[in-house]
Write an enzyme that holds these catalytic residues in place. Structure first.
Site, short mmCIF file in Angstrom:
data_model
loop_
_atom_site.label_atom_id
_atom_site.label_comp_id
_atom_site.label_asym_id
_atom_site.label_seq_id
_atom_site.Cartn_x
_atom_site.Cartn_y
_atom_site.Cartn_z
N THR A 89 0.83 -1.24 0.21
CA THR A 89 0.05 -0.01 0.06
C THR A 89 0.98 1.24 0.07
O THR A 89 2.19 0.94 0.24
CB THR A 89 -0.85 0.03 1.23
OG1 THR A 89 -0.01 0.29 2.27
CG2 THR A 89 -1.63 -1.22 1.33
N ALA A 99 3.34 -0.68 4.69
CA ALA A 99 2.61 0.34 5.04
C ALA A 99 3.80 1.39 5.15
O ALA A 99 4.74 1.14 5.88
CB ALA A 99 2.27 -0.20 6.59
N ILE A 112 7.45 -2.32 7.10
CA ILE A 112 7.32 -0.79 7.02
C ILE A 112 7.93 -0.22 5.69
O ILE A 112 9.43 -0.85 5.60
CB ILE A 112 8.44 -0.17 8.48
CG1 ILE A 112 7.98 -0.59 9.58
CG2 ILE A 112 8.43 1.26 8.14
CD1 ILE A 112 6.40 -0.39 9.96
N LYS A 113 7.51 0.56 5.21
CA LYS A 113 7.96 1.23 3.68
C LYS A 113 8.40 2.51 4.08
O LYS A 113 7.78 3.45 4.67
CB LYS A 113 6.74 1.29 2.86
CG LYS A 113 7.06 1.25 1.22
CD LYS A 113 5.52 1.01 0.56
CE LYS A 113 5.73 1.00 -0.96
NZ LYS A 113 4.48 0.92 -1.49
N VAL A 114 9.66 2.77 3.65
CA VAL A 114 10.68 3.98 3.59
C VAL A 114 10.93 4.61 2.31
O VAL A 114 11.08 3.75 1.57
CB VAL A 114 11.69 3.97 4.71
CG1 VAL A 114 11.10 3.45 5.89
CG2 VAL A 114 12.61 3.18 4.27
#
Length: 217
Positions: free
Chosen positions: A27, A56, A82-84
């Site tokens: 997402t 996310a 975790i998306k960075v």
């Protein structure tokens, strides 16, 4: 190759999960905005549908705030990834989180050099955007080939997650190159089923079966 769905639409995710082909979900803020629903609630529901990683994304740009947001996000479920962004602060955050055992997807990758940095920072996944690369007059699949070569040269464990997938040829080429994961909108995944000869074959079988006057049920 793992199949991730690039969507925040729960009905689409449930439908794909029922096929047994769905390995995860990605997402981003834009997809959440399209859903019109609460970010945390949607992410929690997606995590309950799929067993695999659910990306996310943090929205902060500085390392300290990224870490605070990541702490909130990873409490949603054990399968949150975790998306960075691929920035200096994003990679600092990546390193800190992966050292702590948290999955991290480094996104917005547009060069093999950037992918090399993500791998050195310990990223679980790196997301090169092939469609947007194509939009700017370059060959997105060449980017995947370069990243695959570099990762193989040095035995990096970071998985290549092909993103911004626009059509089935992107999926095919990613598989041929040896990408680890592809994430695509549900309509692209469904298009993988389609072939005119399959449709023609089904029509022929049904006509022949009807001619027998028989019924299985």
């Amino acid at each position: 190759m793992k199949f991730f769905a690039d969507t925040a639409e729960l009905d689409d995710i449930r439908d794909l999960a029922a096929t047994g082909l769905l390995d995860g979900v990605t997402t981003n803020p834009s997809l959440i905005a399209k859903s019109g629903r609460d970010f945390m609630e949607v992410t929690r529901e997606i995590c309950a549908i799929v067993d695999g990683p659910v990306s996310a994304e943090v929205v902060a740009l500085d390392h300290a705030t990224m870490m605070k947001e990541a702490e909130v996000l990873r409490r949603i479920a054990d399968n949150v990834c975790i998306k960075v962004p691929l920035t200096v602060d994003g990679l600092k955050t990546c390193k800190a989180l992966t050292d702590d055992g948290t999955m991290v997807n480094v996104t917005l990758c547009f060069s093999a050099n950037q992918a090399l940095l993500a791998a050195k920072a310990g990223a679980t996944f790196v997301s090169p955007f092939v469609g947007r690369h194509d939009d700017n007059g370059m060959d997105g699949m060449d980017l995947i080939r370069d990243i695959r070569l570099i990762y193989d040269n040095y035995a990096f464990e970071t998985e290549i997650l092909v993103a911004s997938v626009r059509h089935v040829v992107h999926v095919l080429e990613s598989a041929r190159i040896g990408a680890d994961v592809m994430t695509a909108p549900p309509k692209v995944i469904h298009a993988l089923f389609n072939h005119v000869l399959t449709d023609k074959g089904i029509d022929g079988f049904l006509k022949d079966w009807a001619s027998t006057g028989q019924s299985i049920l």
